[in-house]
Design a protein around this motif. Sequence first.
Motif, PDB file in Angstrom:
ATOM      1  N   VAL A 218       0.955  -0.849   0.142  1.00 34.05           N
ATOM      2  CA  VAL A 218      -0.201  -0.514  -0.023  1.00 34.05           C
ATOM      3  C   VAL A 218       0.877   1.417  -0.194  1.00 34.05           C
ATOM      4  O   VAL A 218       0.610   2.350  -0.723  1.00 34.05           O
ATOM      5  CB  VAL A 218      -1.065  -0.097   0.731  1.00 34.05           C
ATOM      6  N   ALA A 219       1.669   1.230   0.356  1.00 35.71           N
ATOM      7  CA  ALA A 219       2.877   2.738   0.910  1.00 35.71           C
ATOM      8  C   ALA A 219       3.257   2.834  -0.361  1.00 35.71           C
ATOM      9  O   ALA A 219       3.525   3.856  -0.630  1.00 35.71           O
ATOM     10  CB  ALA A 219       3.613   2.452   1.787  1.00 35.71           C
ATOM     11  N   ALA A 220       3.727   2.000  -1.088  1.00 38.80           N
ATOM     12  CA  ALA A 220       4.521   1.832  -2.423  1.00 38.80           C
ATOM     13  C   ALA A 220       4.043   2.245  -3.648  1.00 38.80           C
ATOM     14  O   ALA A 220       4.064   1.959  -4.752  1.00 38.80           O
ATOM     15  CB  ALA A 220       5.491   0.709  -2.514  1.00 38.80           C
ATOM     16  N   GLY A 221       2.449   1.629  -3.068  1.00 36.50           N
ATOM     17  CA  GLY A 221       1.385   2.210  -4.519  1.00 36.50           C
ATOM     18  C   GLY A 221       0.939   0.600  -5.328  1.00 36.50           C
ATOM     19  O   GLY A 221       0.641   0.828  -6.546  1.00 36.50           O
ATOM     20  N   ARG A 222       1.307  -0.359  -4.998  1.00 42.29           N
ATOM     21  CA  ARG A 222       0.804  -1.623  -5.506  1.00 42.29           C
ATOM     22  C   ARG A 222      -0.380  -2.021  -5.252  1.00 42.29           C
ATOM     23  O   ARG A 222      -0.888  -3.021  -5.947  1.00 42.29           O
ATOM     24  CB  ARG A 222       2.018  -2.348  -5.994  1.00 42.29           C
ATOM     25  N   MET A 223      -0.670  -1.847  -3.984  1.00 47.13           N
ATOM     26  CA  MET A 223      -1.941  -2.173  -3.336  1.00 47.13           C
ATOM     27  C   MET A 223      -2.626  -0.547  -2.713  1.00 47.13           C
ATOM     28  O   MET A 223      -2.110   0.295  -3.308  1.00 47.13           O
ATOM     29  CB  MET A 223      -1.855  -3.367  -2.088  1.00 47.13           C
ATOM     30  N   ASP A 224      -4.120  -0.949  -2.886  1.00 49.58           N
ATOM     31  CA  ASP A 224      -4.562  -0.100  -2.756  1.00 49.58           C
ATOM     32  C   ASP A 224      -5.100   0.286  -1.367  1.00 49.58           C
ATOM     33  O   ASP A 224      -5.160   1.468  -0.753  1.00 49.58           O
ATOM     34  CB  ASP A 224      -5.892   0.158  -3.580  1.00 49.58           C
ATOM     35  N   VAL A 225      -6.132  -1.143  -0.845  1.00 50.74           N
ATOM     36  CA  VAL A 225      -6.233  -1.137   0.712  1.00 50.74           C
ATOM     37  C   VAL A 225      -6.471  -1.672   1.577  1.00 50.74           C
ATOM     38  O   VAL A 225      -6.076  -3.226   0.566  1.00 50.74           O
ATOM     39  CB  VAL A 225      -7.817  -1.009   0.166  1.00 50.74           C
ATOM     40  N   PHE A 226      -6.270  -1.856   2.813  1.00 51.59           N
ATOM     41  CA  PHE A 226      -5.783  -3.258   3.196  1.00 51.59           C
ATOM     42  C   PHE A 226      -6.408  -2.386   4.807  1.00 51.59           C
ATOM     43  O   PHE A 226      -6.330  -1.467   5.967  1.00 51.59           O
ATOM     44  CB  PHE A 226      -3.964  -2.813   3.896  1.00 51.59           C
ATOM     45  N   TRP A 227      -7.195  -3.703   5.291  1.00 48.52           N
ATOM     46  CA  TRP A 227      -7.685  -3.295   6.606  1.00 48.52           C
ATOM     47  C   TRP A 227      -7.555  -5.235   7.490  1.00 48.52           C
ATOM     48  O   TRP A 227      -7.024  -5.643   7.672  1.00 48.52           O
ATOM     49  CB  TRP A 227      -9.769  -3.047   6.761  1.00 48.52           C
ATOM     50  N   GLN A 228      -7.585  -4.554   8.845  1.00 49.02           N
ATOM     51  CA  GLN A 228      -7.581  -5.726   9.400  1.00 49.02           C
ATOM     52  C   GLN A 228      -8.239  -5.880  10.961  1.00 49.02           C
ATOM     53  O   GLN A 228      -8.048  -4.599  11.212  1.00 49.02           O
ATOM     54  CB  GLN A 228      -5.850  -6.127  10.470  1.00 49.02           C
ATOM     55  N   TYR A 229      -9.136  -6.806  11.671  1.00 53.20           N
ATOM     56  CA  TYR A 229     -10.008  -6.097  12.478  1.00 53.20           C
ATOM     57  C   TYR A 229      -8.554  -6.898  13.506  1.00 53.20           C
ATOM     58  O   TYR A 229      -8.283  -7.969  13.526  1.00 53.20           O
ATOM     59  CB  TYR A 229     -10.966  -6.991  12.696  1.00 53.20           C
ATOM     60  N   SER A 230      -9.273  -6.514  14.675  1.00 54.53           N
ATOM     61  CA  SER A 230      -8.528  -6.674  16.149  1.00 54.53           C
ATOM     62  C   SER A 230      -7.135  -6.605  16.245  1.00 54.53           C
ATOM     63  O   SER A 230      -6.555  -5.816  15.130  1.00 54.53           O
ATOM     64  CB  SER A 230      -8.720  -8.180  16.198  1.00 54.53           C
ATOM     65  N   GLN A 231      -6.296  -6.327  16.693  1.00 50.42           N
ATOM     66  CA  GLN A 231      -5.047  -5.521  17.096  1.00 50.42           C
ATOM     67  C   GLN A 231      -3.838  -5.648  17.192  1.00 50.42           C
ATOM     68  O   GLN A 231      -3.547  -7.029  18.678  1.00 50.42           O
ATOM     69  CB  GLN A 231      -4.851  -4.460  18.192  1.00 50.42           C
ATOM     70  N   VAL A 232      -2.819  -6.516  17.044  1.00 50.47           N
ATOM     71  CA  VAL A 232      -1.667  -6.569  17.217  1.00 50.47           C
ATOM     72  C   VAL A 232      -0.550  -5.893  16.835  1.00 50.47           C
ATOM     73  O   VAL A 232       0.214  -5.651  15.433  1.00 50.47           O
ATOM     74  CB  VAL A 232      -0.857  -8.004  16.978  1.00 50.47           C
ATOM     75  N   ARG A 233       0.089  -4.968  17.516  1.00 48.41           N
ATOM     76  CA  ARG A 233       0.849  -4.052  17.626  1.00 48.41           C
ATOM     77  C   ARG A 233       2.324  -3.888  16.379  1.00 48.41           C
ATOM     78  O   ARG A 233       2.685  -3.300  15.583  1.00 48.41           O
ATOM     79  CB  ARG A 233       2.003  -3.026  18.770  1.00 48.41           C
ATOM     80  N   SER A 234       2.751  -5.304  16.573  1.00 48.33           N
ATOM     81  CA  SER A 234       3.822  -5.466  15.615  1.00 48.33           C
ATOM     82  C   SER A 234       3.568  -5.826  14.607  1.00 48.33           C
ATOM     83  O   SER A 234       4.662  -5.637  13.778  1.00 48.33           O
ATOM     84  CB  SER A 234       4.684  -6.701  16.531  1.00 48.33           C
ATOM     85  N   GLY A 235       2.652  -6.438  14.682  1.00 50.42           N
ATOM     86  CA  GLY A 235       1.748  -6.348  12.493  1.00 50.42           C
ATOM     87  C   GLY A 235       1.788  -4.888  12.443  1.00 50.42           C
ATOM     88  O   GLY A 235       1.219  -5.628  11.127  1.00 50.42           O
ATOM     89  N   LEU A 236       1.346  -4.011  13.136  1.00 48.82           N
ATOM     90  CA  LEU A 236       1.168  -2.692  12.177  1.00 48.82           C
ATOM     91  C   LEU A 236       1.380  -1.228  12.450  1.00 48.82           C
ATOM     92  O   LEU A 236       1.326  -0.221  11.637  1.00 48.82           O
ATOM     93  CB  LEU A 236      -0.445  -2.576  12.721  1.00 48.82           C
ATOM     94  N   ALA A 237       2.276  -1.624  13.612  1.00 49.46           N
ATOM     95  CA  ALA A 237       3.132  -0.157  13.584  1.00 49.46           C
ATOM     96  C   ALA A 237       4.021   0.449  12.833  1.00 49.46           C
ATOM     97  O   ALA A 237       4.131   1.307  11.743  1.00 49.46           O
ATOM     98  CB  ALA A 237       4.073  -0.400  15.143  1.00 49.46           C
ATOM     99  N   ALA A 238       4.701  -0.589  11.906  1.00 50.07           N
ATOM    100  CA  ALA A 238       5.630  -0.307  11.092  1.00 50.07           C
ATOM    101  C   ALA A 238       4.896   0.210   9.842  1.00 50.07           C
ATOM    102  O   ALA A 238       5.275   0.901   9.067  1.00 50.07           O
ATOM    103  CB  ALA A 238       6.456  -1.258  10.520  1.00 50.07           C
ATOM    104  N   GLY A 239       3.629  -0.604   9.006  1.00 50.20           N
ATOM    105  CA  GLY A 239       3.070  -0.595   8.196  1.00 50.20           C
ATOM    106  C   GLY A 239       2.545   0.775   8.289  1.00 50.20           C
ATOM    107  O   GLY A 239       2.486   1.637   7.260  1.00 50.20           O
ATOM    108  N   ALA A 240       1.866   1.363   9.502  1.00 52.11           N
ATOM    109  CA  ALA A 240       1.366   2.010   9.523  1.00 52.11           C
ATOM    110  C   ALA A 240       1.917   3.882   8.771  1.00 52.11           C
ATOM    111  O   ALA A 240       1.737   4.576   8.737  1.00 52.11           O
ATOM    112  CB  ALA A 240       0.655   2.138  10.803  1.00 52.11           C
ATOM    113  N   LEU A 241       3.086   3.146  10.066  1.00 49.27           N
ATOM    114  CA  LEU A 241       4.154   4.303   9.663  1.00 49.27           C
ATOM    115  C   LEU A 241       4.108   5.185   8.028  1.00 49.27           C
ATOM    116  O   LEU A 241       4.478   6.226   7.790  1.00 49.27           O
ATOM    117  CB  LEU A 241       5.113   4.706  10.582  1.00 49.27           C
ATOM    118  N   LEU A 242       4.533   3.317   7.813  1.00 45.42           N
ATOM    119  CA  LEU A 242       5.204   3.457   6.233  1.00 45.42           C
ATOM    120  C   LEU A 242       4.018   4.015   5.741  1.00 45.42           C
ATOM    121  O   LEU A 242       4.197   4.619   3.985  1.00 45.42           O
ATOM    122  CB  LEU A 242       5.475   2.073   6.319  1.00 45.42           C
TER     123      LEU A 242
END
Length: 284
Positions: A218-242
Motif C-alpha cells: 500500500v505504501a509503495a502504491g502497488r496495493m490500494d487498501v488494507f484492513w484488519q480486525y483486532s490489533q497486534v501492535r507488531s503487525g501494524l506499527a511499521a506498516g502504519a507509519l510507512l
Amino acid sequence: MKAHSEPMTDNATRRDRSTASAEDESLLPAVVAALTAAGKRLVDRFSTAPRLESRADVLAALGANDVVSLEALREPLSRARPEARWVEDELECGPLPQGEWWVVDTVEGNINHVHGMTDWSVTATLVRDNEPVLAVVHLPLTGDTYTARKGAGAYLGTRRLQASTKSELDAAFVGTGQARPDEDKETHRRIGESVTAMLGSALVLRVSVPATLQLIQVAAGRMDVFWQYSQVRSGLAAGALLVAEAGGAVTDTRGNPWSFASEDFLAAAPQLHAGAVNVLSTIR
C-alpha cells in the motif's frame, strides 16, 4: 511577557521535535544493520522443502526462528536506543505506557518462513508516547529494506514511496488477513463479512498474512487498501507509519484516527479511503 509566552513554548516544542527527528535519523543505520544481521540468520534456516508433520512441529519451528532472530536484534537495538524499553510479546495489543518502546517482530510472517514460503520479513518500530516515529522493514530474501520516519517520508532504499493515486474503488487491489492464529469467532465473522462486502466493491481482493507485507505494498502504491480486525501492535506499527509517510490514510474502519487503542485498522490510498470506509463501516 504573556504576549511572548506562547511563541516561546512553540519554539521550544519545535526544537524538541527537531532534536528528536535528528536523533531518529541518526538511528536508522543501526536499525537497518541489526535487521539485516537477523535476516541473514533466518535465510540460513530457510528451506523451500519444509518437514512439518504436526501443530507441535510448526510451533517448535516458529519458536526456534524467534530465538535466532532475537539474538541478533535485542543487543544492538538496545544499545542504539538505551532509553527505549522492549515489548516482550509480539502478539500484544493495546496502548503502551508513555515513553519509548521497541516494537519488534523477529520474523514477521514466521508461519510462511517455516512452510517454505517467501512472504516474511524482520521489522522494528520505535514507538514514542504511543506513536510510531521510526520504522524499518527488511526482506532478507530480496534484500529490500523499507524505512520511514515521522514527518520525513517513506522509502524503499533511496526511492521515496507514494501511495496509489486511484480514485475509484472498483479499480482497487485490496487486502486483509488474520492478525494472529486462533482468533475468536466474532473476529472470524467480521473478516468473512468484510471480504464478502469488498468482493462486491473492489476489483481484486487478497487475503494473506502477514499484515506488514501487504502494508508495504500500500505504501509503495502497488496495493490500494488494507484492513484488519483486532490489533497486534507488531503487525501494524511499521506498516502504519510507512503508509502514512507515503501519503496514505491510516484510520480505523469507521474513519476515526487510528491508535493502538483502536478496535480495527484501515490503510488506504487517499482518494479511496472514503469509499473503503463506506464499505467497511457497515461491518459491526
